[in-house]
Motif scaffolding. Structure first.
Motif, mmCIF file in Angstrom:
data_model
loop_
_atom_site.group_PDB
_atom_site.id
_atom_site.type_symbol
_atom_site.label_atom_id
_atom_site.label_comp_id
_atom_site.label_asym_id
_atom_site.label_seq_id
_atom_site.Cartn_x
_atom_site.Cartn_y
_atom_site.Cartn_z
ATOM 1 N N ASN A 164 1.006 -1.047 -0.124
ATOM 2 C CA ASN A 164 0.124 -0.164 0.302
ATOM 3 C C ASN A 164 0.860 1.047 -0.169
ATOM 4 O OD1 ASN A 164 -2.279 -1.417 -0.219
ATOM 5 N ND2 ASN A 164 -2.056 -1.892 2.450
ATOM 6 N N ASN A 165 2.236 1.145 0.710
ATOM 7 C CA ASN A 165 2.764 2.418 0.251
ATOM 8 C C ASN A 165 4.268 1.267 -0.236
ATOM 9 O OD1 ASN A 165 1.627 4.757 2.575
ATOM 10 N ND2 ASN A 165 1.480 2.601 3.510
ATOM 11 N N PRO A 166 4.426 1.853 -1.483
ATOM 12 C CA PRO A 166 5.765 0.987 -1.964
ATOM 13 C C PRO A 166 6.995 2.725 -1.619
ATOM 14 C CG PRO A 166 3.694 2.142 -3.608
ATOM 15 C CD PRO A 166 3.167 1.683 -2.100
ATOM 16 N N HIS A 167 7.809 1.487 -0.924
ATOM 17 C CA HIS A 167 8.944 2.787 -0.904
ATOM 18 C C HIS A 167 10.091 1.674 -1.251
ATOM 19 C CE1 HIS A 167 5.639 5.003 0.790
ATOM 20 N NE2 HIS A 167 6.180 5.813 0.340
ATOM 21 N N VAL A 168 11.717 2.649 -1.555
ATOM 22 C CA VAL A 168 12.330 2.273 -1.610
ATOM 23 C C VAL A 168 13.022 1.709 -0.611
ATOM 24 C CG1 VAL A 168 15.138 2.240 -2.996
ATOM 25 C CG2 VAL A 168 13.319 3.224 -4.185
ATOM 26 N N VAL A 169 12.601 2.848 0.768
ATOM 27 C CA VAL A 169 13.734 2.514 2.175
ATOM 28 C C VAL A 169 12.558 2.571 2.844
ATOM 29 C CG1 VAL A 169 15.115 3.616 3.576
ATOM 30 C CG2 VAL A 169 15.727 3.600 1.524
ATOM 31 N N ALA A 170 13.212 1.745 3.930
ATOM 32 C CA ALA A 170 11.884 1.161 5.195
ATOM 33 C C ALA A 170 12.602 0.938 6.353
ATOM 34 C CB ALA A 170 10.774 0.313 4.852
ATOM 35 N N VAL A 171 11.896 1.024 7.603
ATOM 36 C CA VAL A 171 12.780 1.629 8.564
ATOM 37 C C VAL A 171 11.706 0.321 9.646
ATOM 38 C CG1 VAL A 171 13.544 2.928 10.712
ATOM 39 C CG2 VAL A 171 13.747 3.707 8.029
ATOM 40 N N LEU A 172 12.552 -0.322 10.406
ATOM 41 C CA LEU A 172 11.268 -1.508 10.913
ATOM 42 C C LEU A 172 12.360 -0.434 12.822
ATOM 43 C CD1 LEU A 172 13.017 -5.007 10.356
ATOM 44 C CD2 LEU A 172 10.195 -4.159 10.285
ATOM 45 N N CYS A 173 11.131 -0.061 13.649
ATOM 46 C CA CYS A 173 10.766 0.841 14.244
ATOM 47 C C CYS A 173 10.350 -0.924 15.690
ATOM 48 C CB CYS A 173 9.292 1.546 14.636
ATOM 49 S SG CYS A 173 10.741 2.711 13.155
ATOM 50 N N GLY A 174 10.548 -0.337 16.596
ATOM 51 C CA GLY A 174 10.189 -1.643 17.554
ATOM 52 C C GLY A 174 11.208 -1.400 19.209
ATOM 53 N N THR A 175 11.080 -2.211 20.158
ATOM 54 C CA THR A 175 11.675 -2.693 21.067
ATOM 55 C C THR A 175 12.679 -3.576 21.160
ATOM 56 O OG1 THR A 175 10.457 -3.832 22.053
ATOM 57 C CG2 THR A 175 10.102 -1.236 22.585
ATOM 58 N N LYS A 176 14.069 -3.874 21.568
ATOM 59 C CA LYS A 176 14.985 -4.683 21.910
ATOM 60 C C LYS A 176 14.074 -6.272 21.832
ATOM 61 C CE LYS A 176 18.731 -6.472 23.978
ATOM 62 N NZ LYS A 176 19.895 -6.607 25.186
ATOM 63 N N ALA A 177 12.830 -6.215 22.526
ATOM 64 C CA ALA A 177 12.660 -7.279 22.853
ATOM 65 C C ALA A 177 11.598 -7.474 21.847
ATOM 66 C CB ALA A 177 12.030 -7.374 24.062
ATOM 67 N N ARG A 178 10.871 -7.190 20.568
ATOM 68 C CA ARG A 178 10.029 -7.196 19.729
ATOM 69 C C ARG A 178 10.929 -7.316 18.399
ATOM 70 N NH1 ARG A 178 4.948 -8.065 20.195
ATOM 71 N NH2 ARG A 178 4.393 -7.043 21.136
ATOM 72 N N TYR A 179 11.981 -6.584 18.579
ATOM 73 C CA TYR A 179 12.818 -7.183 17.402
ATOM 74 C C TYR A 179 13.216 -8.729 17.482
ATOM 75 C CZ TYR A 179 13.738 -2.198 16.432
ATOM 76 O OH TYR A 179 13.332 -0.952 15.672
ATOM 77 N N ALA A 180 13.491 -8.969 19.146
ATOM 78 C CA ALA A 180 13.989 -10.692 19.125
ATOM 79 C C ALA A 180 12.637 -11.543 18.642
ATOM 80 C CB ALA A 180 14.319 -10.888 20.544
ATOM 81 N N ASP A 181 11.557 -10.975 19.015
ATOM 82 C CA ASP A 181 10.416 -12.047 19.127
ATOM 83 C C ASP A 181 9.567 -11.483 17.218
ATOM 84 O OD1 ASP A 181 10.489 -12.653 21.259
ATOM 85 O OD2 ASP A 181 8.782 -11.091 22.132
ATOM 86 N N ASP A 182 10.155 -10.567 16.918
ATOM 87 C CA ASP A 182 9.396 -10.034 15.661
ATOM 88 C C ASP A 182 10.267 -9.541 14.023
ATOM 89 O OD1 ASP A 182 6.817 -11.658 16.362
ATOM 90 O OD2 ASP A 182 5.844 -9.579 16.592
ATOM 91 N N GLY A 183 11.844 -9.472 14.563
ATOM 92 C CA GLY A 183 11.964 -8.443 14.125
ATOM 93 C C GLY A 183 12.639 -9.550 12.236
ATOM 94 N N GLY A 184 13.302 -10.507 12.838
ATOM 95 C CA GLY A 184 13.645 -11.548 11.806
ATOM 96 C C GLY A 184 12.610 -11.677 10.518
ATOM 97 N N ALA A 185 10.939 -11.640 11.338
ATOM 98 C CA ALA A 185 9.972 -12.683 10.599
ATOM 99 C C ALA A 185 9.739 -11.073 9.330
ATOM 100 C CB ALA A 185 8.758 -13.317 10.737
ATOM 101 N N ALA A 186 9.240 -9.991 10.351
ATOM 102 C CA ALA A 186 9.373 -8.392 9.891
ATOM 103 C C ALA A 186 10.295 -8.787 9.021
ATOM 104 C CB ALA A 186 8.881 -7.495 11.040
ATOM 105 N N ALA A 187 11.727 -8.073 8.702
ATOM 106 C CA ALA A 187 12.316 -8.214 7.986
ATOM 107 C C ALA A 187 12.190 -8.981 6.961
ATOM 108 C CB ALA A 187 13.967 -8.193 8.400
ATOM 109 N N ALA A 188 11.825 -9.889 6.823
ATOM 110 C CA ALA A 188 11.652 -10.831 5.791
ATOM 111 C C ALA A 188 11.056 -10.267 4.844
ATOM 112 C CB ALA A 188 12.078 -12.411 6.409
ATOM 113 N N ALA A 189 9.305 -10.358 5.550
ATOM 114 C CA ALA A 189 8.351 -9.818 4.714
ATOM 115 C C ALA A 189 8.475 -8.569 4.244
ATOM 116 C CB ALA A 189 7.462 -9.858 6.300
ATOM 117 N N ALA A 190 9.186 -7.704 4.612
ATOM 118 C CA ALA A 190 9.689 -6.388 4.057
ATOM 119 C C ALA A 190 10.987 -6.836 2.749
ATOM 120 C CB ALA A 190 10.280 -5.436 5.141
ATOM 121 N N ARG A 191 12.088 -7.959 2.880
ATOM 122 C CA ARG A 191 12.330 -7.735 1.306
ATOM 123 C C ARG A 191 11.461 -8.557 0.364
ATOM 124 N NH1 ARG A 191 17.265 -5.228 2.321
ATOM 125 N NH2 ARG A 191 18.271 -6.198 4.175
#
Length: 631
Positions: A553-580
């Motif tokens: 819905n918002n196609p952009h060349v660059v994106a920034v993941l924003c969360g806490t350290k704990a959230r990155y540990a739980d969901d960061g890898g999956a979110a990054a893979a989905a973004a790629r």
């Protein structure tokens, strides 16, 4: 004697030791360590170093007491040059005329001056050149009581002709029924600053012309205006500006003595223009330190009674921003406060739009001048700052800062003298070298946002009017020198570049988890990106499963993941893979590297302390490749 050299009462030393131990306990607790593992002394963790090498400590006590500095108007003049200042008037509110759009001709300027005088202006600074010819000074000053209102001339390349024209006007002025004695507050200045102008590249009369006029100057008129703003606008630190203007002033005194004046008369041909920025205590100490330094020079020359430095404080043009210029009103208020409390004899507050090219200003000069004037009048009439001479005198902090700053400036001054004096140091490149080094350090602090610029590097407003590309680096401004390097210019160059793009550059934020978790990071990223003119798109809280739709819905060349350290540990890898997988070409993370523990690689981290100018320049390349370069 410098701060801290007085004998310390044993009971005071014991009390300070107890405070130090208590502070160490608190610092150790916050650092999750023990007091023994802290650096020595522990309170150094709370100290703030300045660009001058002066350390501002967290606590000042009676052990920092310095010797009594005398009274205003008496050697060593630390507390003021004028023993007879009218405390009901305070310092002189000096307004500049002659180089704004409404200064169309001599008659219009005269009308503006008389109106300003009726509304609080008590000193004049006249720009002779574009709108005002030297021959017009008689018209411009018609109706002005020259025995009561000090005049400073800024004649540029025609400075000598302008000075002679003013002297003619002064000689022809009708005598007052009762002549007021000349004081530091009513001394006129011919405004001749050839040596400082030689550094900055400003047009000026020659040193020989300035000296000739100094020798012939009548009582109540001083020829040399040693202009520290030439150094400050180029990036000089406070100690550098002070040390250099003292060196310049001494060069003028030597010239005048060589031309036939005695030492006291030569000293009495000097006035100082001092740049004051929005660090109020630094401004206070700067003026007090200058008087300390100049009185010391006069004493060494054998004319201590002539060592009172007459000062004209000018709000620092380098601190003014083009973006969100209304914030300049606040900067000016703090600067004017510091100048007034520091004992300036005259103060000029620039208009809030002073950094904007004249043809891009949207407010009429009568309005901007009135705001600048009323900034001072509020401090004088409502806050009563002028009713006490040197109100900061005796403060352990202010006295220590004055002493430390004077010592740092004296080092600069003596270094110049060892090189053969100011002219030799200037010709040899030493002056340019130390100022360039100071500018680089300042620019680095601004780029890393450890020296924030409100409305520019912090809390920028992307909705404000755009500026023409190239505006950020312009020096074509009234009172600006060709060496002007404004604090905000590098961020504003990015803003100009982003504004010039066909569409505003955008970067997609991918906030992970609820708002309470990611709000701090999304706010940080939005402000960081806006400082470079980039719009941060926030689709709202996301889970890894939502990332693909958010990117679609918002196609952009660059994106920034924003969360806490704990959230990155739980969901960061999956979110990054989905973004790629959804097509994000460059994926960044808000926060330091140590918080990203997922196996999925990312392309960088946006965190506190980065070189924001470099990072934003790179992001502009990625998001707005068609925008012209030049940062």
């Amino acid at each position: 004697m410098t701060a801290g050299e007085n004998p310390v009462d044993p009971s005071l030393a014991q009390a300070y030791d107890r405070w130090t131990k208590a502070a160490a306990g608190v610092l150790a607790k916050s650092a999750r360590t023990t007091p023994e593992e802290l650096p020595e002394p522990p309170e150094a963790m709370l100290a703030t170093p300045t660009r001058d090498g002066v350390t501002v400590r967290p606590l000042y006590t009676r052990k920092d007491e310095v010797a009594e500095q005398g009274v205003p108007g008496e050697f060593p003049f630390v507390r003021g040059a004028d023993p007879a200042r009218d405390v009901t008037q305070g310092w002189r509110v000096t307004e500049r005329f002659g180089d704004l759009a409404d200064d169309a001709d001599a008659v219009a300027i005269n009308e503006s001056i008389l109106e300003a005088a009726a509304n609080g202006t008590s000193g004049l600074w006249l720009a002779v050149g574009a709108n005002l010819a030297a021959d017009d000074l008689a018209v411009v000053l018609r109706g002005v009581y020259l025995d009561l209102m000090p005049v400073t001339i800024d004649g540029g390349a025609d400075g000598a002709a302008a000075a002679r024209a003013f002297l003619d006007v002064l000689a022809a002025a009708p005598a007052a029924p009762e002549q007021a004695p000349t004081t530091a507050a009513t001394t006129h200045s011919l405004g001749l600053s050839p040596y400082t102008a030689a550094f900055s590249g400003r047009a000026s009369a020659s040193a020989a012309q300035a000296t000739e006029l100094a020798v012939a100057a009548p009582a109540g008129v001083r020829a040399f205006r040693v202009d520290g703003t030439d150094f400050a606008q180029a990036g000089a630190s406070n100690a550098q500006e002070l040390g250099l203007i003292v060196a310049v002033a001494l060069a003028h005194v030597r010239d005048a003595v060589a031309a036939g004046l005695d030492t006291a008369a030569a000293l009495n041909q000097v006035t100082f223009a001092v740049s004051i920025a929005d660090d109020q205590f630094a401004g206070i100490a700067k003026l007090r330190a200058l008087r300390t330094l100049w009185s010391r020079v006069a004493d060494v020359l054998g004319a201590s009674e002539a060592g009172a430095a007459i000062t004209h404080a000018v709000t620092d043009l380098a601190m003014f921003s083009q973006r969100d210029p209304w914030v300049n009103m606040l900067r000016s208020t703090v600067a004017a406060f510091g100048a007034g409390v520091g004992g300036a004899d005259q103060v000029t507050v620039h208009t809030f739009d002073a950094a904007i090219p004249v043809d891009q200003r949207t407010s009429r000069s009568p309005f901007t001048r009135r705001i600048a004037r009323n900034t001072q009048l509020l401090l004088l009439e409502e806050s009563n700052l002028g009713r006490v001479l040197d109100p900061a005198g005796g403060s352990w902090y202010v006295e220590s800062l004055t002493s430390d700053l004077a010592a740092a400036a004296w080092t600069v001054f003596t270094d110049v003298e060892r090189q053969g004096g100011y002219s030799a140091a200037l010709d040899g490149g030493a002056v340019a070298s130390i100022v360039a080094e100071s500018l680089a350090a300042r620019d680095e602090a601004v780029a890393h946002r450890t020296a924030p610029v409100t409305g520019v590097s912090e809390f920028p407003n992307l909705g404000e009017p755009t500026r023409s590309e190239g505006s950020a680096r312009t020096t074509d401004l009234p009172t600006a020198s060709p060496a002007l390097a404004r604090v905000a210019r590098r961020f504003e160059e990015l803003r100009d570049r982003a504004d010039a793009a066909e569409n505003r550059p955008q970067i997609l934020m991918l906030p992970l988890g609820p708002v309470a978790e990611h709000n701090g990071r999304t706010t940080f990223i939005a402000n960081l990106l806006a400082a470079g003119g980039i719009d941060a798109i926030n689709p709202g809280p996301l889970s890894p499963a939502d990332v693909a739709d958010a990117v679609a819905n918002n196609p952009h060349v660059v994106a920034v993941l924003c969360g806490t350290k704990a959230r990155y540990a739980d969901d960061g890898g999956a979110a990054a893979a989905a973004a790629r997988e959804a097509g994000v070409g460059r994926l960044l993370v808000a926060g330091p590297e140590r918080e990203w523990t997922a196996d999925e690689p990312v392309d960088g981290h946006l965190k506190v302390g980065i070189d924001a100018v470099a990072v934003l320049t790179d992001l502009l390349e990625a998001t707005a490749p068609t925008a012209s370069t030049g940062v």
